[in-house]
Scaffold this motif. Structure first.
Motif, PDB file in Angstrom:
ATOM      1  N   THR A 174       0.807  -1.228   0.000  1.00 22.10           N
ATOM      2  CA  THR A 174       0.000   0.000   0.000  1.00 22.10           C
ATOM      3  C   THR A 174       0.838   1.276   0.000  1.00 22.10           C
ATOM      4  O   THR A 174       0.346   2.336  -0.366  1.00 22.10           O
ATOM      5  N   THR A 175       2.110   1.187   0.415  1.00 25.87           N
ATOM      6  CA  THR A 175       2.995   2.354   0.334  1.00 25.87           C
ATOM      7  C   THR A 175       4.093   2.031  -0.658  1.00 25.87           C
ATOM      8  O   THR A 175       4.741   0.989  -0.567  1.00 25.87           O
ATOM      9  N   GLN A 218       7.741   6.274  -0.369  1.00 26.94           N
ATOM     10  CA  GLN A 218       6.760   5.454   0.326  1.00 26.94           C
ATOM     11  C   GLN A 218       5.407   6.164   0.520  1.00 26.94           C
ATOM     12  O   GLN A 218       4.942   6.399   1.638  1.00 26.94           O
ATOM     13  N   VAL A 219       4.796   6.493  -0.595  1.00 27.87           N
ATOM     14  CA  VAL A 219       3.498   7.178  -0.588  1.00 27.87           C
ATOM     15  C   VAL A 219       2.372   6.145  -0.632  1.00 27.87           C
ATOM     16  O   VAL A 219       2.455   5.172  -1.375  1.00 27.87           O
ATOM     17  N   HIS A 220       1.334   6.376   0.152  1.00 31.63           N
ATOM     18  CA  HIS A 220       0.200   5.453   0.150  1.00 31.63           C
ATOM     19  C   HIS A 220      -0.511   5.524  -1.197  1.00 31.63           C
ATOM     20  O   HIS A 220      -0.726   6.602  -1.749  1.00 31.63           O
TER      21      HIS A 220
END
Length: 402
Positions: A199-200, A205-207
């Protein structure tokens, strides 16, 4: 009022206004500042990126281009804020290798399979699909080279993401979900996307849900996922998530905490701290004033923070109804929360009761865990690590001539 008194009052009012405007203008040098600090070009941004990074020119050009597109001033402070987070999250590698990722992924699917499917799809549908998923892992695409064996070999997040998509694509073509009781709930939904545990994504590390809400152009979810693993895509959505909201923080570390635990979580944790001080109930200072479901919508359940506020307002004769309170708390992820009756009432009461200025931001107390981490951490650890990189960058920036 005499003329001299009026004059003094006017001067005082103008002074207060000037101070207020100055605070808004300067802040901590964040993207929304209006100060006249010189802007960096891509060749200067390159010098701020750690020398160990491969292809600093390319990273610098993308950071500059994205900042221009999003209208973020390329000040030293803003650029070092961005560089610090990228370095912490990926060391400037668009799709970094995650040590032991394959074994961790296998452990997750073999020990928590039913739990995860039932949590996402409900017990009626989740259980049967989890059983089928397990059979697919062990027998497809061939028993000799099954998905479970392939999963053990993945080295990067993208490898695992693409593999999950392949597995769910196989399932959607071979498993007739419509035969299940209650399967109507899944009509029109992308089960593969719903169940994908990645999900990231990307170098910051963006959702995936944040990226979906802020897509640069029309593209499918799979295309968006692939784009996040590129250098430009990972930077674009990461910079957007990090910088594209105004907050009156006096230190960059609070923005770093927000990047980890949620937008405005540092401000909201300070709000909880004031409520806690006024009520003496030992609230969790996690920055979440309401609780949320899997889709990010507020639950009807009353949180400890909300319950404590109702009691606090009743005891102190503050005319904020529970309905108004709930409406105000729904703005906790916006700057406008600071304009609500609830926020204003708490800050005034705090100042009156303690004689101190209201708290604007503190470090949220949130634990970070997940299969990509070697152990659990907390937001303070994360923000402090990023802040160290930020300060190192700002030291480098002192040597740059503009």
């Amino acid at each position: 009022m005499k003329e001299s008194s009026q004059h003094r009052f006017l001067l005082k009012s103008l002074s207060v206004l000037a101070i207020s405007l100055n605070l808004v203008a300067c802040g901590n040098g964040s993207w929304f500042s209006q100060d006249d600090e010189p802007q960096l070009k891509d060749e200067q941004i390159r010098k701020l990126i750690p020398s160990r990074v491969n292809d600093r020119d390319s990273w610098a050009k993308d950071i500059y281009s994205i900042s221009e597109e999003l209208k973020i001033p390329t000040t030293k402070d803003n650029i070092c804020t961005i560089i610090a987070v990228v370095d912490q999250e990926s060391n400037f590698v668009a799709n970094p290798v995650v040590p032991g990722l394959g074994e961790k992924a296998v452990k997750e699917v073999t020990t928590r399979l039913n739990e995860k499917f039932e949590d996402k799809l409900g017990t009626t549908i989740g259980g049967p699909i989890a059983s089928y998923f397990e059979q697919v892992l062990k027998n497809q695409p061939t028993p000799e080279d099954n998905y479970l064996k392939q999963m053990r070999k993945v080295r990067t997040e993208k490898d695992l993401d693409v593999l999950y998509r392949e597995i769910f694509d196989y399932m959607s073509k071979h498993y007739h979900v419509s035969a299940l009781t209650g399967a109507a709930k899944l009509v029109g939904q992308d089960i593969g996307e719903k169940m994908n545990p990645i999900t990231t994504l990307g170098s910051m590390q963006v959702h995936i849900n944040y990226a979906k809400d802020h897509k640069r152009n029309s593209m499918s979810t799979n295309e968006l996922r692939d784009n996040l693993y590129t250098q430009f895509g990972g930077l674009y959505y990461g910079i957007h998530r990090l910088m594209m909201y105004p907050a009156d923080y006096d230190k960059a570390i609070y923005r770093f905490a927000d990047f980890n635990s949620g937008i405005y979580s540092s401000r909201n944790a300070a709000f909880q701290k004031m409520v806690d001080k006024l009520s003496d109930v030992n609230l969790a200072l996690d920055g979440d004033l309401l609780s949320y479901d899997k889709n990010g919508d507020p639950k009807t359940a009353i949180t400890d923070t909300e319950k404590t506020l109702i009691s606090l307002f009743t005891r102190n004769g503050i005319l904020v109804t529970p309905r108004q309170l709930r409406s105000d708390l729904k703005k906790e992820k916006d700057k406008d929360f600071e304009k609500t009756q609830t926020y204003i009432a708490v800050t005034k009461l705090y100042k009156n009761k303690t004689g101190k200025e209201p708290l604007y931001a503190i470090m949220p107390e949130v634990v970070i865990s997940g299969p990509k981490l070697s152990r659990d951490y907390n937001t303070n650890w994360y923000a402090s690590r990023v802040n160290g990189r930020y300060e190192t960058c700002m030291q480098r920036a002192k040597r740059i001539r503009i």
